[in-house]
Design a protein around this motif. Structure first.
Motif, PDB file in Angstrom:
ATOM      1  N   THR A   1      50.414 103.054  82.252  1.00  0.00           N
ATOM      2  CA  THR A   1      49.690 104.188  81.672  1.00  0.00           C
ATOM      3  C   THR A   1      49.746 104.091  80.151  1.00  0.00           C
ATOM      4  N   GLY A   2      48.778 104.677  79.500  1.00  0.00           N
ATOM      5  CA  GLY A   2      48.772 104.743  78.047  1.00  0.00           C
ATOM      6  C   GLY A   2      48.279 103.492  77.346  1.00  0.00           C
ATOM      7  N   ALA A   3      47.726 102.537  78.081  1.00  0.00           N
ATOM      8  CA  ALA A   3      47.225 101.311  77.449  1.00  0.00           C
ATOM      9  C   ALA A   3      46.037 101.636  76.541  1.00  0.00           C
ATOM     10  N   VAL A   4      45.930 100.889  75.465  1.00  0.00           N
ATOM     11  CA  VAL A   4      44.814 101.059  74.535  1.00  0.00           C
ATOM     12  C   VAL A   4      44.077  99.734  74.385  1.00  0.00           C
ATOM     13  N   SER A   5      42.807  99.816  74.137  1.00  0.00           N
ATOM     14  CA  SER A   5      42.016  98.606  73.939  1.00  0.00           C
ATOM     15  C   SER A   5      42.497  97.880  72.684  1.00  0.00           C
ATOM     16  N   ALA A   6      42.676  96.571  72.813  1.00  0.00           N
ATOM     17  CA  ALA A   6      43.068  95.758  71.663  1.00  0.00           C
ATOM     18  C   ALA A   6      41.890  94.950  71.149  1.00  0.00           C
ATOM     19  N   GLY A   7      40.771  95.025  71.846  1.00  0.00           N
ATOM     20  CA  GLY A   7      39.580  94.313  71.423  1.00  0.00           C
ATOM     21  C   GLY A   7      39.008  93.449  72.524  1.00  0.00           C
ATOM     22  N   ARG A   8      38.184  92.522  72.112  1.00  0.00           N
ATOM     23  CA  ARG A   8      37.470  91.653  73.043  1.00  0.00           C
ATOM     24  C   ARG A   8      37.674  90.207  72.633  1.00  0.00           C
ATOM     25  N   ILE A   9      37.922  89.351  73.610  1.00  0.00           N
ATOM     26  CA  ILE A   9      38.057  87.917  73.352  1.00  0.00           C
ATOM     27  C   ILE A   9      36.826  87.238  73.924  1.00  0.00           C
ATOM     28  N   ASP A  10      36.170  86.452  73.098  1.00  0.00           N
ATOM     29  CA  ASP A  10      34.965  85.732  73.501  1.00  0.00           C
ATOM     30  C   ASP A  10      35.232  84.237  73.430  1.00  0.00           C
ATOM     31  N   GLU A  11      34.748  83.526  74.432  1.00  0.00           N
ATOM     32  CA  GLU A  11      34.856  82.073  74.434  1.00  0.00           C
ATOM     33  C   GLU A  11      33.457  81.502  74.400  1.00  0.00           C
ATOM     34  N   ALA A  12      33.163  80.765  73.354  1.00  0.00           N
ATOM     35  CA  ALA A  12      31.866  80.109  73.281  1.00  0.00           C
ATOM     36  C   ALA A  12      31.879  78.926  74.243  1.00  0.00           C
ATOM     37  N   GLY A  13      30.734  78.611  74.762  1.00  0.00           N
ATOM     38  CA  GLY A  13      30.654  77.471  75.664  1.00  0.00           C
ATOM     39  C   GLY A  13      29.711  77.753  76.818  1.00  0.00           C
ATOM     40  N   ALA A  14      29.702  76.830  77.749  1.00  0.00           N
ATOM     41  CA  ALA A  14      28.774  76.910  78.865  1.00  0.00           C
ATOM     42  C   ALA A  14      29.004  78.162  79.710  1.00  0.00           C
ATOM     43  N   ARG A  15      30.253  78.540  79.887  1.00  0.00           N
ATOM     44  CA  ARG A  15      30.556  79.697  80.742  1.00  0.00           C
ATOM     45  C   ARG A  15      30.363  81.023  80.022  1.00  0.00           C
ATOM     46  N   GLY A  16      30.548  81.034  78.731  1.00  0.00           N
ATOM     47  CA  GLY A  16      30.379  82.265  77.964  1.00  0.00           C
ATOM     48  C   GLY A  16      31.299  83.384  78.407  1.00  0.00           C
ATOM     49  N   LEU A  17      32.581  83.087  78.577  1.00  0.00           N
ATOM     50  CA  LEU A  17      33.536  84.099  79.015  1.00  0.00           C
ATOM     51  C   LEU A  17      33.785  85.125  77.919  1.00  0.00           C
ATOM     52  N   SER A  18      33.867  86.357  78.311  1.00  0.00           N
ATOM     53  CA  SER A  18      34.170  87.446  77.395  1.00  0.00           C
ATOM     54  C   SER A  18      34.915  88.503  78.177  1.00  0.00           C
ATOM     55  N   PHE A  19      36.033  88.976  77.634  1.00  0.00           N
ATOM     56  CA  PHE A  19      36.784  90.007  78.342  1.00  0.00           C
ATOM     57  C   PHE A  19      37.510  90.902  77.363  1.00  0.00           C
TER      58      PHE A  19
END
Length: 65
Positions: free
Chosen positions: A33-51
């Motif tokens: 409980t009480g977690a806060v967003s720390a931001g977003r991590i993006d990975e450039a590349g074919a998969r385009g992962l972002s979380f």
């Protein structure tokens, strides 16, 4: 609001639990409980992962200062 003036780690250094939002991005503590967003991590590349990553309340407060 983001927790972040701290620089987020590179995607290669993020654990599965951190990527899923189960663990704090900074200390690895299990988030319940009480977690806060720390931001977003993006990975450039074919998969385009972002979380969105989260911080525990203690690390989230430190990240704002």
């Amino acid at each position: 609001m983001s927790a972040g003036t701290r620089r987020l780690p590179a995607v290669e250094r993020v654990t599965f639990g951190q990527a899923k939002g189960w663990n704090c991005i900074w200390c690895g503590k299990l988030l319940t409980t009480g977690a806060v967003s720390a931001g977003r991590i993006d990975e450039a590349g074919a998969r385009g992962l972002s979380f969105e990553v989260f911080a525990c309340p203690d690390c989230g407060v430190r990240g704002r200062s």
